[in-house]
Motif scaffolding. Structure first.
Motif, short mmCIF file in Angstrom:
data_model
loop_
_atom_site.label_atom_id
_atom_site.label_comp_id
_atom_site.label_asym_id
_atom_site.label_seq_id
_atom_site.Cartn_x
_atom_site.Cartn_y
_atom_site.Cartn_z
N GLU A 1 -54.24 65.75 53.73
CA GLU A 1 -53.40 66.63 52.80
C GLU A 1 -53.76 67.44 52.43
O GLU A 1 -54.58 66.96 51.30
N SER A 2 -54.02 68.67 52.69
CA SER A 2 -54.70 69.45 51.17
C SER A 2 -54.43 70.59 51.25
O SER A 2 -53.19 71.61 51.74
N ILE A 3 -54.40 70.59 49.30
CA ILE A 3 -53.04 71.23 48.74
C ILE A 3 -53.94 72.43 48.20
O ILE A 3 -55.17 72.27 47.35
N ASP A 4 -53.65 74.00 48.50
CA ASP A 4 -54.39 74.43 47.53
C ASP A 4 -53.62 75.78 46.60
O ASP A 4 -51.89 76.24 46.93
N ARG A 5 -53.61 74.90 44.47
CA ARG A 5 -51.86 75.25 43.88
C ARG A 5 -52.48 76.91 43.42
O ARG A 5 -53.50 77.19 43.38
N PRO A 6 -51.86 77.40 42.30
CA PRO A 6 -51.88 78.43 42.49
C PRO A 6 -52.45 78.82 41.24
O PRO A 6 -53.35 80.19 40.92
N ASN A 7 -53.23 77.52 40.60
CA ASN A 7 -53.49 77.83 38.84
C ASN A 7 -54.90 77.11 39.69
O ASN A 7 -55.92 77.93 38.92
N GLY A 8 -55.19 77.32 40.53
CA GLY A 8 -56.52 77.52 41.21
C GLY A 8 -57.33 75.60 41.60
O GLY A 8 -58.52 75.38 42.49
N LEU A 9 -56.05 74.28 41.31
CA LEU A 9 -56.23 72.88 41.79
C LEU A 9 -56.40 73.59 43.34
O LEU A 9 -56.19 73.82 44.04
N HIS A 10 -57.45 72.20 43.72
CA HIS A 10 -56.93 71.74 45.17
C HIS A 10 -57.31 70.69 45.11
O HIS A 10 -57.83 69.67 44.60
#
Length: 415
Positions: free
Chosen positions: A97-106
């Protein structure tokens, strides 16, 4: 330091090197192991003969002796299981699973080995090889504790496998066998928190119950196999007979063999006598309900205790039922959530059975003997899980992995 603790410690130390290996290096080691088993077949069979002779002297049943017995064909089959594992994808290191958060965390969720796996099992030497191959392919170290009935066979097999590992990139210490046959060695393994990451029991109900009830190390439960075949009213006679006979007689000593045959009353009236004769020709002892005894006078009366027993032998319970609901209720009462089968030409009944039976494997018009990692295309299996957390059914490579998250940032802090 005890043998158990010492070998678990050595296995744990090997995990660091294991984690650095490429898939090709692990596969090369498995191929060396497979070749070594075939090359050393004669020595392995000689060690196996010691176990069989000791078992006969101790009055061990022929069914259990069959589980222990090795011959060139069985060893070749075990080696082929290792080669099939080589052909399977390596589940380690996959991005699940790959997630890109609004705060820039990958954030990435990846598959990783479980670590050090303890396997506690009974009489089947093939488990030694299956467990070693599956664990090493997934980057896990393994501590094996087999039953005393196959100690000579397991010791020789592990000796052969470790010699093969010495010619590979894999650390030899990643494969350990506890040779202490006492109950104390099992009890110690169950408490090795911090050294063993998980324990997997393979064997009869008493062994599994002991592990589940007494372990402080996490357990993946492989359950006993009280498996049923239900022959419905509309079943084709020839198919039903073949499936039921295979499920009981092909290899009665294993956990996916049938222990109770449920038969619709209308099918029983026309065909049960002929089917019973076929079982009795194969030296299967029949135990039945009152209605069964009317049709098969040579059978003996079955008790509730019989229905709750995993025989692993040439003994079969037979119960006549009025309908599918009665069959489902019997399975719900006595089943162990392993493998269950319906033989029917009624699509509605097949759908109902597949939907309502709570088991790891549910069959329509096929023998329960197929509940097996090799038959499912997994190469081999570490066991057949009857629990619902983490893994269920035949456990191949993916079941021996866990997950971790990798998070990449650029200086983010939480407010």
């Amino acid at each position: 330091m005890s043998e158990v603790r010492e070998k678990a410690t050595l296995a744990g130390q090997a995990t660091t090197q294991l984690g650095k290996l490429r898939t090709a290096q692990k596969n090369e080691a498995l191929l060396l192991m497979a070749d070594a088993l075939v090359k050393e077949s004669e020595a392995i069979i000689a060690a196996n003969a010691e176990d069989l002779a000791r078992g006969r002297d101790n009055g061990t049943s022929e069914s259990l002796l069959d589980r222990i017995a090795l011959n060139p064909d069985r060893i070749a089959g075990i080696a082929e299981g290792l080669r099939q594992i080589v052909e399977l994808p390596d589940p380690v290191g996959h991005v699940l699973e790959s997630i890109d958060r609004p705060n820039g965390l990958h954030i990435e969720k990846i598959s990783v080995p479980l670590g050090v796996i303890g396997i506690i099992y009974e009489a089947r030497p093939n488990v030694t090889v299956d467990a070693a191959g599956l664990c090493l392919k997934t980057g896990n170290a393994v501590v094996l504790r087999g039953g005393s009935a196959a100690l000579a066979s397991n010791s020789k097999i592990v000796e052969v496998l470790r010699e093969a590992l010495s010619r590979s990139a894999l650390p030899v210490e990643a494969l350990q066998l506890v040779e202490d046959p006492s109950r104390a060695s099992v009890d110690e393994m169950l408490k090795l928190n911090g050294l063993l990451d998980v324990v997997i029991p393979r064997g009869g109900a008493s062994l599994i119950r002991n592990v589940v009830e007494n372990a402080t190390v996490p357990v993946i439960e492989t359950g006993a196999g009280i498996c049923h075949t239900f022959i419905d009213e509309s079943a084709q006679e020839t198919m039903a007979a073949a499936i039921a006979f295979n499920a009981k007689v092909q290899r009665p000593s294993v956990c996916n063999s049938m222990e109770t045959l449920l038969v619709h009353e209308r099918f029983a009236a026309s065909h049960l006598a002929d089917l019973a004769a076929k079982f009795q020709e194969a030296n299967v002892e029949l135990r039945g309900c009152e209605r069964t005894l009317e049709l098969i006078p040579t059978a003996t009366a079955a008790t509730n205790e019989d229905y709750a027993t995993e025989y692993n032998d040439y003994i079969l319970n037979v119960r006549i039922v009025r309908n599918i609901e009665e069959a489902l209720q019997h399975i719900h009462t006595y089943g162990t959530k392993h493998s269950e089968c319906i033989v029917t030409e009624n699509a509605e009944h097949a759908s109902q059975f597949l939907q309502e039976v709570d088991a790891a494997a549910v069959y329509h018009n096929a023998s329960t003997r197929f509940t097996d990692g090799f038959e499912f295309g997994f190469g081999a299996e570490i066991g057949i899980s009857t629990q619902k957390l983490h893994a269920r059914g035949p456990m191949g490579l993916p079941a021996l992995t866990s997950t971790k998250y990798r998070i990449v940032g650029s200086g983010q802090i939480r407010g």
